[in-house]
Design an enzyme around this catalytic site. Sequence first.
Site, mmCIF file in Angstrom:
data_model
loop_
_atom_site.group_PDB
_atom_site.id
_atom_site.type_symbol
_atom_site.label_atom_id
_atom_site.label_comp_id
_atom_site.label_asym_id
_atom_site.label_seq_id
_atom_site.Cartn_x
_atom_site.Cartn_y
_atom_site.Cartn_z
ATOM 1 N N ASN A 23 0.808 -1.221 0.000
ATOM 2 C CA ASN A 23 0.000 0.000 0.000
ATOM 3 C C ASN A 23 0.845 1.277 0.000
ATOM 4 O O ASN A 23 0.337 2.344 -0.337
ATOM 5 C CB ASN A 23 -1.012 -0.028 1.153
ATOM 6 N N ARG A 93 -7.475 -1.288 -7.703
ATOM 7 C CA ARG A 93 -8.238 -0.198 -7.095
ATOM 8 C C ARG A 93 -7.376 1.067 -6.946
ATOM 9 O O ARG A 93 -7.818 2.179 -7.187
ATOM 10 C CB ARG A 93 -8.709 -0.691 -5.722
ATOM 11 N N CYS A 117 -16.439 -3.095 -4.879
ATOM 12 C CA CYS A 117 -15.648 -4.324 -4.822
ATOM 13 C C CYS A 117 -16.187 -5.188 -3.708
ATOM 14 O O CYS A 117 -17.192 -4.854 -3.089
ATOM 15 C CB CYS A 117 -14.176 -4.026 -4.626
ATOM 16 N N ARG A 122 -17.293 1.662 -2.587
ATOM 17 C CA ARG A 122 -16.045 2.416 -2.392
ATOM 18 C C ARG A 122 -16.164 3.785 -3.057
ATOM 19 O O ARG A 122 -15.616 4.026 -4.127
ATOM 20 C CB ARG A 122 -14.852 1.614 -2.929
ATOM 21 N N PRO A 123 -16.869 4.705 -2.370
ATOM 22 C CA PRO A 123 -17.063 6.038 -2.943
ATOM 23 C C PRO A 123 -15.751 6.823 -3.018
ATOM 24 O O PRO A 123 -14.800 6.509 -2.300
ATOM 25 C CB PRO A 123 -18.022 6.701 -1.943
ATOM 26 N N ILE A 124 -15.730 7.860 -3.880
ATOM 27 C CA ILE A 124 -14.533 8.726 -3.935
ATOM 28 C C ILE A 124 -14.916 10.184 -3.697
ATOM 29 O O ILE A 124 -14.203 11.097 -4.099
ATOM 30 C CB ILE A 124 -13.760 8.566 -5.267
ATOM 31 N N ASP A 125 -16.068 10.375 -3.028
ATOM 32 C CA ASP A 125 -16.534 11.748 -2.782
ATOM 33 C C ASP A 125 -15.494 12.599 -2.042
ATOM 34 O O ASP A 125 -15.337 13.793 -2.345
ATOM 35 C CB ASP A 125 -17.859 11.721 -1.991
ATOM 36 N N GLN A 126 -14.760 11.993 -1.106
ATOM 37 C CA GLN A 126 -13.796 12.792 -0.326
ATOM 38 C C GLN A 126 -12.590 13.181 -1.190
ATOM 39 O O GLN A 126 -12.032 14.265 -1.022
ATOM 40 C CB GLN A 126 -13.331 12.019 0.912
ATOM 41 N N ASP A 305 -7.200 -4.591 7.379
ATOM 42 C CA ASP A 305 -6.552 -5.535 6.462
ATOM 43 C C ASP A 305 -6.000 -6.764 7.190
ATOM 44 O O ASP A 305 -5.490 -7.686 6.553
ATOM 45 C CB ASP A 305 -5.440 -4.836 5.662
ATOM 46 N N ILE A 327 -14.434 -0.432 9.381
ATOM 47 C CA ILE A 327 -14.094 0.359 8.185
ATOM 48 C C ILE A 327 -15.010 0.016 7.001
ATOM 49 O O ILE A 327 -15.621 0.898 6.407
ATOM 50 C CB ILE A 327 -12.625 0.124 7.748
ATOM 51 N N ARG A 397 -2.040 -10.613 -5.744
ATOM 52 C CA ARG A 397 -2.079 -9.149 -5.858
ATOM 53 C C ARG A 397 -1.222 -8.502 -4.777
ATOM 54 O O ARG A 397 -0.731 -7.389 -4.974
ATOM 55 C CB ARG A 397 -3.514 -8.648 -5.652
HETATM 56 C C1 EPZ Z 1 -6.871 1.607 1.693
HETATM 57 O O1 EPZ Z 1 -8.020 1.594 0.860
HETATM 58 C C2 EPZ Z 1 -6.156 0.305 1.480
HETATM 59 N N1 EPZ Z 1 -5.759 0.217 0.092
HETATM 60 C C3 EPZ Z 1 -7.065 -0.856 1.864
HETATM 61 O O2 EPZ Z 1 -6.305 -2.047 1.776
HETATM 62 C C4 EPZ Z 1 -7.504 -0.674 3.323
HETATM 63 O O3 EPZ Z 1 -8.460 -1.659 3.657
HETATM 64 C C5 EPZ Z 1 -8.108 0.714 3.546
HETATM 65 O O4 EPZ Z 1 -7.202 1.746 3.066
HETATM 66 C C6 EPZ Z 1 -8.393 1.026 5.005
HETATM 67 O O5 EPZ Z 1 -7.220 0.927 5.753
HETATM 68 C C7 EPZ Z 1 -4.656 0.865 -0.312
HETATM 69 O O6 EPZ Z 1 -3.942 1.498 0.443
HETATM 70 C C8 EPZ Z 1 -4.291 0.707 -1.733
HETATM 71 P P1 EPZ Z 1 -10.156 4.374 2.643
HETATM 72 P P2 EPZ Z 1 -8.823 2.948 0.576
HETATM 73 O O7 EPZ Z 1 -10.303 5.475 1.657
HETATM 74 O O8 EPZ Z 1 -7.842 4.054 0.547
HETATM 75 C C9 EPZ Z 1 -14.837 5.466 3.115
HETATM 76 C C10 EPZ Z 1 -5.835 -4.262 1.190
HETATM 77 O O9 EPZ Z 1 -6.356 -5.350 1.558
HETATM 78 N N2 EPZ Z 1 -14.629 6.486 2.062
HETATM 79 O O10 EPZ Z 1 -9.279 4.602 3.823
HETATM 80 O O11 EPZ Z 1 -9.683 2.731 -0.599
HETATM 81 C C11 EPZ Z 1 -14.746 4.041 2.563
HETATM 82 O O12 EPZ Z 1 -15.961 3.632 1.977
HETATM 83 C C12 EPZ Z 1 -6.693 -3.069 0.842
HETATM 84 O O13 EPZ Z 1 -4.614 -4.095 1.078
HETATM 85 C C13 EPZ Z 1 -15.639 7.350 1.756
HETATM 86 O O14 EPZ Z 1 -16.746 7.299 2.323
HETATM 87 O O15 EPZ Z 1 -9.714 3.043 1.890
HETATM 88 C C14 EPZ Z 1 -14.345 3.258 3.801
HETATM 89 O O16 EPZ Z 1 -15.500 2.951 4.540
HETATM 90 C C15 EPZ Z 1 -8.149 -3.392 0.792
HETATM 91 N N3 EPZ Z 1 -15.429 8.276 0.770
HETATM 92 C C16 EPZ Z 1 -13.490 4.262 4.602
HETATM 93 O O17 EPZ Z 1 -13.798 5.551 4.059
HETATM 94 C C17 EPZ Z 1 -14.242 8.402 0.130
HETATM 95 O O18 EPZ Z 1 -14.112 9.283 -0.725
HETATM 96 C C18 EPZ Z 1 -11.989 4.046 4.498
HETATM 97 O O19 EPZ Z 1 -11.617 3.960 3.127
HETATM 98 C C19 EPZ Z 1 -13.202 7.504 0.450
HETATM 99 C C20 EPZ Z 1 -13.422 6.553 1.428
#
Ligand code: EPZ
Length: 428
Positions: A23, A93, A117, A122-126, A305, A327, A397
């Site tokens: 990561n 991703r 997934c 997995r929104p990207i609003d933030q 994770d 999470i 992966r």
């Molecule tokens: C990262 O994913 C990791 N991936 C994930 O690891 C890990 O599970 C996750 O962080 C949490 O630690 C990478 O680093 C490549 P987030 P990411 O944005 O960045 C919500 C693995 O197994 N959210 O921290 O996509 C979201 O839905 C993978 O190695 C919003 O609501 O996770 C979640 O509930 C799987 N809006 C929470 O935040 C947004 O715009 C945390 O997601 C973005 C996220």
Amino acid sequence: MEKYVIEGGHRLQGEVVISGAKNAAVAILPAVILSDEPCTIENVPNISDIDCAIKILLRLGAEVRMINRSTLYIDPRKIHSHTVEYDLTKNMRASYYFLGSLLGKVGRADVSLPGGCDLGSRPIDQHLKGFASLGATDTMEGGMVHLTTDHLTGGRVYFDVVTVGATVNIMLAACKADGMTIIENAAKEPHIVDLANFLNSMGADIMGAGTDVIKIRGVQYLHGTQYSIIPDQIEAGTFMVIAAATEGDVLIRGVIPKHLESITVKLQKIGVSVEEYDDSVRVRGTGHLQKTSIKTMPHPGFPTDMQPQISTLLTMAEGTSIVTEGIWDNRFKYVDELRRMGADISVDGKVAVIQGVDRLKGAPVKASDLRAGAAMIIAGLAAEGITEIENIHYIERGYEDIEKKLRALGANIKKVGIPEDGLLKQVR
Ligand code: EPZ
């Protein structure tokens, strides 16, 4: 198609060296785009997510050379495109980090995004809110996110949820923006700090990574660097659980014990012996595992994770354990597979109630995602009899050479091809 075949019940013993952090690497490779000179990145894990990132860099026009098995030379000076198509992003991703890096480099990014997934939506609003604070506008068309700006300027961003991905993306976009960006409620994971250290080693001006406020003063020029990626916290944690589940004795080398603290504390509570050294941990299964309660949380809390792996260990612990996923909406899919191996688990929404059993029994199972696949390996190594794991591309992966590393510790695991069904062949 290939699968792992594991004969369980062997105590694992010996030493294993942990690879570079997936990561961190999937953020640092896109970050190289921001550099105005070539970079050399060391300790890059040899996993399929990195293959995807390299393909994207090549398609954008970068020169990428492998110096050795874990060292990449990347020259971003000939990058001529700001578009990343779906065929390159659908299996990875983290390809959305090219949004931040391309926006930061050329003020434009068109990146096709994979949808939801197996972990849930997995929104990207933030991410988009953060880009907007820096002066970018976004549109979505045909599954592709388009970002544009005439002039990227520093801004203040407050995240409504703690998000690793959006924290990375805004750090990337802000590095060369005009003025100061302040990210509040930022993620604090070790890979956020590693990315900041990498960017600072190129001349970026980032302060506060590892706390919940990160300040980034934009700079005009980023020079080349030679940088070594941190060890993988989750690979290390997975081997810690493997040692515990097989009543083994394993020295896990090349780690940063501080990154493993939340895992170490839980394992000790479960009755596992963990000794910390400067850059290694020794984990010994004591033969008696006890129940515990775990809730996954952003760093420094217990990592999501590691949830499937530790839950698998708890299926063999005495008493009733409660595991709460803090999470993701849907990270208990693997539970159905564990039940087929004799585990006693019930799931209600984001809470799993695990009643320990004496022994799991081998069965044919499927990996439903990367960490679920790791959980199947742990279950198979601890179980009585033979376990066959399908969908191992998920595991590849994120875990470098996992079957080789396990074999060196005394595991009986092999990768075999799955032949096409003979009956179907006759029909076709
Ligand atoms: C990262 O994913 C990791 N991936 C994930 O690891 C890990 O599970 C996750 O962080 C949490 O630690 C990478 O680093 C490549 P987030 P990411 O944005 O960045 C919500 C693995 O197994 N959210 O921290 O996509 C979201 O839905 C993978 O190695 C919003 O609501 O996770 C979640 O509930 C799987 N809006 C929470 O935040 C947004 O715009 C945390 O997601 C973005 C996220």
